[in-house]
Write a protein that holds these residues in place. Structure first.
Motif, short mmCIF file in Angstrom:
data_model
loop_
_atom_site.label_atom_id
_atom_site.label_comp_id
_atom_site.label_asym_id
_atom_site.label_seq_id
_atom_site.Cartn_x
_atom_site.Cartn_y
_atom_site.Cartn_z
N PHE A 174 33.81 41.82 32.39
CA PHE A 174 34.85 41.20 33.20
C PHE A 174 34.23 40.33 34.30
N ALA A 184 38.62 36.08 29.58
CA ALA A 184 39.63 37.10 29.30
C ALA A 184 38.98 38.34 28.71
N PRO A 190 41.44 49.26 33.82
CA PRO A 190 41.89 48.07 34.56
C PRO A 190 41.88 48.25 36.08
N ALA A 209 40.26 45.62 38.55
CA ALA A 209 40.99 45.03 39.66
C ALA A 209 40.26 45.23 40.98
N ARG A 228 40.46 38.23 42.01
CA ARG A 228 41.23 37.44 41.05
C ARG A 228 42.53 38.15 40.69
N ARG A 229 43.51 37.35 40.30
CA ARG A 229 44.80 37.91 39.89
C ARG A 229 44.73 38.38 38.45
N GLY A 230 45.54 39.39 38.13
CA GLY A 230 45.56 39.93 36.78
C GLY A 230 46.95 40.33 36.36
N TYR A 288 48.85 43.36 33.95
CA TYR A 288 48.78 44.60 33.18
C TYR A 288 50.08 44.72 32.40
N VAL A 333 47.36 42.48 41.02
CA VAL A 333 47.70 42.73 39.62
C VAL A 333 49.21 42.88 39.47
#
Length: 96
Positions: free
Chosen positions: A14, A19, A34, A38, A43-45, A47, A66
């Motif tokens: 990651f 991705a 995850p 996170a 960075r934004r994610g 789920y 997230v």
């Protein structure tokens, strides 16, 4: 809880960017992994969960970077934004 070698490998991959998809059986750390990802970035994610109760649990466990949602909710939002031009959280896709 100490991360497994597989979870640490996921964090390493990651951190390299791009991705990453985590596919695992029940009870193998699909929320924990995850969470580790996170915490390792600003960075934004996204789920995606298959049901509301899992999505709600994830919302309690993840940080604000997230978005936790069900597959169906995300699909409906995409249809509203892409096909109908409806705004979601002030963002308009494909328009001005």
């Amino acid at each position: 809880m100490e991360p497994t070698s597989e979870q640490m490998e996921a964090v390493r991959l990651f951190d390299q960017g791009g991705a990453l998809k985590v596919n695992a059986c029940a009870g193998t750390g699909k929320i924990t992994t995850p969470q580790l990802l996170a915490r390792s970035t600003d960075r934004r994610g996204l789920y995606l969960a298959f049901n509301r109760s899992i999505a709600e649990e994830a919302k309690r466990r993840f940080g604000s970077n997230v978005v936790c949602s069900t597959v169906n909710t995300t699909r409906r939002r995409g249809i509203l934004v892409l096909r109908l031009g409806v705004r979601h959280r002030g963002v308009r896709v494909g328009g001005s």
